[in-house]
Design a protein around this motif. Structure first.
Motif, short mmCIF file in Angstrom:
data_model
loop_
_atom_site.label_atom_id
_atom_site.label_comp_id
_atom_site.label_asym_id
_atom_site.label_seq_id
_atom_site.Cartn_x
_atom_site.Cartn_y
_atom_site.Cartn_z
N THR A 1 0.83 -1.20 0.00
CA THR A 1 0.00 0.00 0.00
C THR A 1 0.86 1.25 0.00
O THR A 1 2.00 1.24 0.47
CB THR A 1 -0.93 0.04 1.23
N ARG A 2 0.30 2.32 -0.54
CA ARG A 2 0.88 3.66 -0.47
C ARG A 2 -0.22 4.62 -0.03
O ARG A 2 -1.35 4.52 -0.51
CB ARG A 2 1.41 4.11 -1.83
N GLU A 3 0.10 5.52 0.88
CA GLU A 3 -0.87 6.48 1.37
C GLU A 3 -0.42 7.88 0.99
O GLU A 3 0.70 8.29 1.33
CB GLU A 3 -1.02 6.35 2.89
N LEU A 4 -1.28 8.61 0.29
CA LEU A 4 -0.97 9.95 -0.18
C LEU A 4 -2.05 10.93 0.29
O LEU A 4 -3.20 10.54 0.53
CB LEU A 4 -0.87 10.00 -1.71
N ILE A 5 -1.65 12.18 0.42
CA ILE A 5 -2.59 13.24 0.81
C ILE A 5 -3.15 13.88 -0.44
O ILE A 5 -2.41 14.22 -1.37
CB ILE A 5 -1.90 14.28 1.70
N VAL A 6 -4.47 14.05 -0.47
CA VAL A 6 -5.15 14.66 -1.61
C VAL A 6 -5.57 16.07 -1.24
O VAL A 6 -6.33 16.27 -0.28
CB VAL A 6 -6.38 13.82 -2.02
N TRP A 7 -5.07 17.05 -1.98
CA TRP A 7 -5.43 18.44 -1.74
C TRP A 7 -6.84 18.71 -2.23
O TRP A 7 -7.35 18.02 -3.13
CB TRP A 7 -4.46 19.37 -2.46
N PRO A 8 -7.50 19.73 -1.68
CA PRO A 8 -8.85 20.08 -2.17
C PRO A 8 -8.79 20.53 -3.63
O PRO A 8 -7.78 21.07 -4.10
CB PRO A 8 -9.27 21.22 -1.25
N ALA A 9 -9.88 20.33 -4.32
CA ALA A 9 -9.97 20.77 -5.72
C ALA A 9 -10.03 22.30 -5.77
O ALA A 9 -10.62 22.95 -4.91
CB ALA A 9 -11.20 20.17 -6.39
N ALA A 10 -9.38 22.87 -6.78
CA ALA A 10 -9.44 24.32 -6.98
C ALA A 10 -10.87 24.72 -7.36
O ALA A 10 -11.55 24.02 -8.12
CB ALA A 10 -8.47 24.74 -8.07
N VAL A 11 -11.33 25.82 -6.81
CA VAL A 11 -12.70 26.28 -7.05
C VAL A 11 -12.68 27.65 -7.72
O VAL A 11 -11.73 28.43 -7.57
CB VAL A 11 -13.50 26.34 -5.73
#
Length: 385
Positions: free
Chosen positions: A192-202
């Protein structure tokens, strides 16, 4: 299957060094397969079994030695297919390579790197089942070319995170059909790999109260500053003063870098993200809040106007480098609504936080209607989404 660190290769537990240990592990794997291992019969395998049954009945009724020899050959092909499929995966190593950051709603490339550590035998017909948090079921990647002994290969996979937070990428199973295609052998994997997902640009609307101009990606600061406060670094461009060259950064990065300083009297902004649960009661509105905060932070940083950032009761952090902005976006990706006892500040504590920020232009957020979010600077509406 054994687990591995993000930058290390992992492989089947049957791949061991040493001649005697190898054959001992092979025999033991055939007699007592590991838990989760699946062996399924393919259509050619089912035809082979039916043919073997027919030949076996005919040999038993006729007592014909030639038919018994034929039956033994058919059964040997079936067993040999299972053994060679095990050998096909023995010595193969794999790892998931995904470079952060990831952003919600955008496609992100992930690479599955393969290494054949065997000395003689190549590897054929291998497939991999991969899954991510945003996928309902696993996707399959096929190795369509031969992987020679000691060779390497790369399989491309695209992940599109559905929302901000943590995205877990996992390799669920590895399978092999080699060599005859009679049996479909699948081995379980724990990688497994765990990554952080940034919020989508609005997209947001700006109001006259906003004193900044929204900068486009890659756009430099509109006017060079000569003040004492260092904003950020950028690559040297023709016409820049040689006095602005940052020699330490130039030596470290291997290319000319110049400093960008705030002009005397130029306004900077501090961004304060508060997430009390009693204010942000709607999940969709809270996600819009995180997206707007992240978008404004990026735009202000590109314009050279972002000075400080803070989330709830955490200590304000100065934003001078890209790494500082990325740390803030990581925190926004993981933040959630906080109850009053969970760290959200009261009004009196909010005044103390503004004093801590030591800036006049403090950018805060508040709900706008049932779905919208508004940003305010010193009580005046600056932007809304």
């Amino acid at each position: 299957m054994s687990a591995a660190l993000p930058n290390e290769f992992a492989g089947p537990s049957g791949a061991v060094s040493g001649h005697r240990r190898f054959w001992r592990r092979l025999v033991w794997a055939l007699v007592y397969p590991q838990r989760g291992q699946r062996v399924r019969m393919t259509l050619p395998g089912a035809v082979l079994v039916a043919l073997s049954l027919g030949v076996g009945l005919a040999a038993y009724n006729s007592a014909n030695n030639i038919l018994f020899i034929t039956l033994s050959l058919l059964l040997a092909c079936l067993v040999l297919s299972g053994v060679l499929s095990w050998l096909n995966l023995s010595g193969v190593r794999w790892r998931l390579v995904a470079e952060p950051p990831m952003r919600a709603g955008q496609a992100h490339p992930v690479v599955l790197e393969l290494l054949n550590a065997k000395r003689v035998l190549p590897t054929y017909g291998v497939w991999f089942e991969l899954k991510s948090t945003s996928l309902a079921k696993a996707e399959r990647l096929d190795l369509r070319e031969r992987l020679d002994a000691g060779g390497e290969a790369r399989l491309d996979w695209t992940v599109r995170p559905a929302r901000r937070g943590k995205e877990v990428l996992s390799l669920e199973a590895v399978g092999s059909l080699f060599p005859f295609g009679f049996l479909r052998k699948t081995f379980p994997v724990r990688l497994t790999r765990e990554l952080i997902v940034w919020p989508a640009a609005v997209e947001y609307r700006r109001f006259p109260a906003a004193l900044w101009e929204r900068a486009q990606p890659g756009r430099a600061l509109a006017r060079a500053g000569g003040g004492a406060e260092l904003h950020s670094l950028r690559r040297y461009a023709q016409g820049d003063s040689h006095r602005a060259i940052h020699w330490k950064a130039t030596a470290r990065l291997g290319r000319l870098m110049v400093t960008r300083r705030a002009a005397d009297g130029e306004d900077g902004y501090s961004l304060w993200l508060r997430t009390p649960a009693e204010v942000w009661t709607r999940a969709e509105q809270f996600e819009l809040l995180c997206g707007l905060a992240a978008t404004l932070a990026e735009d202000l940083f590109r314009a050279g106007r972002l000075l400080l950032v803070a989330i709830n009761d955490e200590a304000p952090m100065a934003v001078r480098r890209v790494a500082d902005l990325e740390a803030f976006l990581d925190a926004v990706a993981l933040v959630g609504p906080l109850s009053e006892n969970g760290g959200a500040r009261s009004d009196s504590a909010g005044v103390k936080m503004e004093m801590k920020l030591k800036r006049k232009n403090v950018l805060i957020f508040a709900p706008e209607g049932a779905r919208g979010v508004a940003a305010y600077v010193d009580g005046e509406k600056a932007a809304s989404a």
